[in-house]
Design a protein around this motif. Sequence first.
Motif, PDB file in Angstrom:
ATOM      1  N   VAL A  77      28.638  34.871  34.557  1.00  0.00           N
ATOM      2  CA  VAL A  77      29.342  33.756  33.811  1.00  0.00           C
ATOM      3  C   VAL A  77      28.857  32.387  34.019  1.00  0.00           C
ATOM      4  CG1 VAL A  77      31.800  32.913  33.808  1.00  0.00           C
ATOM      5  CG2 VAL A  77      31.350  35.024  35.110  1.00  0.00           C
ATOM      6  N   ALA A 137      31.274  26.053  41.753  1.00  0.00           N
ATOM      7  CA  ALA A 137      32.598  26.656  42.357  1.00  0.00           C
ATOM      8  C   ALA A 137      32.425  27.025  43.763  1.00  0.00           C
ATOM      9  CB  ALA A 137      33.158  27.705  41.354  1.00  0.00           C
ATOM     10  N   THR A 138      31.030  27.413  44.321  1.00  0.00           N
ATOM     11  CA  THR A 138      31.163  27.980  45.604  1.00  0.00           C
ATOM     12  C   THR A 138      31.281  26.762  46.616  1.00  0.00           C
ATOM     13  OG1 THR A 138      29.266  29.534  45.004  1.00  0.00           O
ATOM     14  CG2 THR A 138      29.436  28.989  47.320  1.00  0.00           C
ATOM     15  N   ASN A 141      34.956  25.425  46.196  1.00  0.00           N
ATOM     16  CA  ASN A 141      35.913  26.482  47.124  1.00  0.00           C
ATOM     17  C   ASN A 141      35.672  26.035  48.596  1.00  0.00           C
ATOM     18  OD1 ASN A 141      37.149  28.110  45.363  1.00  0.00           O
ATOM     19  ND2 ASN A 141      35.390  29.237  44.922  1.00  0.00           N
ATOM     20  N   HIS A 180      36.227  36.685  44.200  1.00  0.00           N
ATOM     21  CA  HIS A 180      35.039  36.431  44.138  1.00  0.00           C
ATOM     22  C   HIS A 180      34.318  36.538  45.334  1.00  0.00           C
ATOM     23  CE1 HIS A 180      31.243  34.534  42.446  1.00  0.00           C
ATOM     24  NE2 HIS A 180      31.434  35.186  41.276  1.00  0.00           N
ATOM     25  N   THR A 182      31.883  34.672  46.482  1.00  0.00           N
ATOM     26  CA  THR A 182      31.438  33.401  46.892  1.00  0.00           C
ATOM     27  C   THR A 182      32.575  32.778  47.720  1.00  0.00           C
ATOM     28  OG1 THR A 182      32.142  32.360  44.906  1.00  0.00           O
ATOM     29  CG2 THR A 182      29.632  32.800  45.068  1.00  0.00           C
ATOM     30  N   GLN A 229      43.468  33.647  42.701  1.00  0.00           N
ATOM     31  CA  GLN A 229      42.662  33.417  41.742  1.00  0.00           C
ATOM     32  C   GLN A 229      42.901  33.240  40.010  1.00  0.00           C
ATOM     33  OE1 GLN A 229      38.446  35.933  41.810  1.00  0.00           O
ATOM     34  NE2 GLN A 229      39.920  37.272  41.134  1.00  0.00           N
ATOM     35  N   GLY A 231      41.076  33.771  36.879  1.00  0.00           N
ATOM     36  CA  GLY A 231      39.727  34.442  36.106  1.00  0.00           C
ATOM     37  C   GLY A 231      39.033  35.318  37.126  1.00  0.00           C
ATOM     38  N   ILE A 233      36.153  37.964  37.999  1.00  0.00           N
ATOM     39  CA  ILE A 233      34.926  37.849  37.236  1.00  0.00           C
ATOM     40  C   ILE A 233      34.863  39.125  36.171  1.00  0.00           C
ATOM     41  CG2 ILE A 233      33.952  38.898  39.344  1.00  0.00           C
ATOM     42  CD1 ILE A 233      31.706  36.748  38.067  1.00  0.00           C
ATOM     43  N   ASP A 258      41.050  29.589  43.180  1.00  0.00           N
ATOM     44  CA  ASP A 258      39.579  29.810  42.903  1.00  0.00           C
ATOM     45  C   ASP A 258      39.600  29.765  41.211  1.00  0.00           C
ATOM     46  OD1 ASP A 258      37.023  30.142  42.083  1.00  0.00           O
ATOM     47  OD2 ASP A 258      36.843  32.220  43.159  1.00  0.00           O
ATOM     48  N   ALA A 260      37.135  29.146  39.024  1.00  0.00           N
ATOM     49  CA  ALA A 260      35.799  28.487  38.495  1.00  0.00           C
ATOM     50  C   ALA A 260      35.936  28.633  36.962  1.00  0.00           C
ATOM     51  CB  ALA A 260      35.045  29.662  39.161  1.00  0.00           C
ATOM     52  N   PHE A 261      36.260  29.546  36.298  1.00  0.00           N
ATOM     53  CA  PHE A 261      36.245  29.435  34.884  1.00  0.00           C
ATOM     54  C   PHE A 261      37.717  29.572  34.290  1.00  0.00           C
ATOM     55  CE2 PHE A 261      36.585  34.128  33.866  1.00  0.00           C
ATOM     56  CZ  PHE A 261      36.278  34.803  35.124  1.00  0.00           C
ATOM     57  N   ASP A 287      34.728  24.996  37.744  1.00  0.00           N
ATOM     58  CA  ASP A 287      32.914  24.807  37.245  1.00  0.00           C
ATOM     59  C   ASP A 287      33.184  23.753  35.949  1.00  0.00           C
ATOM     60  OD1 ASP A 287      31.162  25.457  39.217  1.00  0.00           O
ATOM     61  OD2 ASP A 287      31.475  27.485  38.613  1.00  0.00           O
ATOM     62  N   HIS A 289      29.983  23.601  34.821  1.00  0.00           N
ATOM     63  CA  HIS A 289      28.800  24.105  34.231  1.00  0.00           C
ATOM     64  C   HIS A 289      29.312  25.708  33.620  1.00  0.00           C
ATOM     65  CE1 HIS A 289      27.446  25.458  38.568  1.00  0.00           C
ATOM     66  NE2 HIS A 289      28.388  26.389  38.175  1.00  0.00           N
ATOM     67  N   LYS A 290      30.510  25.885  33.665  1.00  0.00           N
ATOM     68  CA  LYS A 290      30.936  27.099  33.049  1.00  0.00           C
ATOM     69  C   LYS A 290      31.732  26.702  31.809  1.00  0.00           C
ATOM     70  CE  LYS A 290      31.109  30.517  36.568  1.00  0.00           C
ATOM     71  NZ  LYS A 290      30.355  29.928  37.809  1.00  0.00           N
TER      72      LYS A 290
HETATM   73  C1  LIG Z   1      35.784  33.405  39.929  1.00  0.00           C
HETATM   74  C2  LIG Z   1      34.530  32.854  40.438  1.00  0.00           C
HETATM   75  N1  LIG Z   1      34.571  31.983  41.577  1.00  0.00           N
HETATM   76  C3  LIG Z   1      33.472  31.376  42.076  1.00  0.00           C
HETATM   77  C4  LIG Z   1      32.307  31.404  41.197  1.00  0.00           C
HETATM   78  C5  LIG Z   1      31.087  30.624  42.045  1.00  0.00           C
HETATM   79  O1  LIG Z   1      30.625  29.651  41.152  1.00  0.00           O
HETATM   80  P1  LIG Z   1      29.068  28.922  41.326  1.00  0.00           P
HETATM   81  O2  LIG Z   1      28.187  29.720  40.829  1.00  0.00           O
HETATM   82  O3  LIG Z   1      29.254  27.615  40.272  1.00  0.00           O
HETATM   83  O4  LIG Z   1      28.979  28.262  42.736  1.00  0.00           O
HETATM   84  C6  LIG Z   1      32.080  32.321  40.401  1.00  0.00           C
HETATM   85  C7  LIG Z   1      30.985  32.192  39.508  1.00  0.00           C
HETATM   86  O5  LIG Z   1      30.736  32.997  38.645  1.00  0.00           O
HETATM   87  C8  LIG Z   1      33.295  32.681  39.861  1.00  0.00           C
HETATM   88  O6  LIG Z   1      33.398  33.641  38.620  1.00  0.00           O
END
Ligand SMILES: Cc1ncc(COP(=O)(O)O)c(C=O)c1O
Length: 471
Positions: A77, A137-138, A141, A180, A182, A229, A231, A233, A258, A260-261, A287, A289-290
């Motif tokens: 992503v 996002a890691t 979070n 996710h 992470t 959550q 989104g 993945i 979470d 992220a996107f 994020d 950067h997404k």
């Molecule tokens: C739902 C979700 N959470 C967390 C992450 C982790 O994000 P990052 O790679 O920006 O740390 C992602 C990355 O794709 C994600 O899709």
Amino acid sequence: MDVGALFLKAAAYAAEFRRSVDDRPQRPVYDYPQALAAFSEELPENGVPVDDVLDSLVARAEPGLHMPTGPRFFGWVMGGSHPAGVAADFLTSAWGQNTGNHVVAPAAAAVEAVAARWLLELLDLPRESSVGFATGATMANFTCLAAARGAVLRAVDWDADTQGLFGAPQITVVIGDDAHTTIFSALQFLGLGHDRVLRVATDAQGRMLPDAFADIFGSISGPSIAILQAGQINTGACDDFTKLVPIAKSHGVWVHVDGAFGLWAQVSPERRALTRGIGLADSWAADGHKWLQTPYDCGYAIVRDELAHRRAMTIAASYLPLAAEGERDPSHYVPELSRRARGFATWSMIKHLGRDGIAALVDRNCEAAQVMAENLMREPGIEVVNDVVLNQVIVRFGSDRAMDEADSMTRRTIARLQRDGTVFAAGAVWRQRLVMRMSLINYQTDARQAKIAAHAIIEAYRNVWQENDLA
Ligand SMILES: Cc1ncc(COP(=O)(O)O)c(C=O)c1O
């Protein structure tokens, strides 16, 4: 050294690269061993002119680059690093601001304060929330969950910030089965353990089952954190916040999302139904950067209770001036002190696209995902496995065959597609079966690009199908 000439040369290389991205294979030419060989040499005992360094860097790096900046790169992503954000990021590097503190970096701290306010408006989250600018996002979070950990323990008279977790009351973490990976890392970093969680069963799209979620809260007590959550993945699905958040809140639980996107669905009037009720939570990760298309690295840790956020993250030292009321010290909201000024690229992207432009970008990608799914579904033997509600599409090839044969055809179609290079997508496992996962999240990806990509995917599959049946 002629700094002007050097920077112009770097910019020329960058521009040439970006101009050619559409026509390049969307995958690297080199694999990792080749990329390593390209860089491998003995430690230089003597320097070389910086001009030569730049030429050498480009020659060695470019063959090993993926094209997340391209319109048909659908791997993982990954946002597209929009030129407006990249230009701001060039300047960020050139300005060299150390963004720990408002005295050390007034403009970098101030731009974060404004970008933070804009983000809360865009994402329609509680305006009193604080925003930390993290690597992604890691870490966002992680930051939010650190605030959660401190707050739920303080509520039972335990100060984790000073006492740590030794002898602390136990914290229960409730999380969906399809969270996710992470998030589990963030729990590990926080001493909460990635396996010491209560996992909630999910539906076919990866959303937590509200009844299963409610049942868990019937059987636990004490400090608790629920992780939702926006989104998923693989499917892009969002938990049902309108049902889940009130259940958790009625038990006094801290709710983290979470997103992220998926949190970016909030910006689009067309998609907002997916994230309805998300603003009732206590913290959110997203994020830049997404979907906002800032360059890497850029994520946002958003916490409703600013004090809990700051308590978890504040770095104080005698030589660091304290922020007064109305001043922002960026280091109070993320784990780092010295770091790059992430606010400049965020500010520039929001300023360039505006609320309308960001909503249009989200919609354009989601519509492209629909077009992709519709085109692929017309081909016998290709199955779109998920309900395409956002920008994620997962596909299985040879779906009219036995499971193992379909796995093999899926694997071979992905390999063939990657070799061809018109499209990049990678494999993933969903419900114990191999799928090809596509994330349409680039500012250039629209319905036209989705059709080109679908055509290439169908071609790759037909070739595999022919090989298979002629063998
Ligand atoms: C739902 C979700 N959470 C967390 C992450 C982790 O994000 P990052 O790679 O920006 O740390 C992602 C990355 O794709 C994600 O899709």
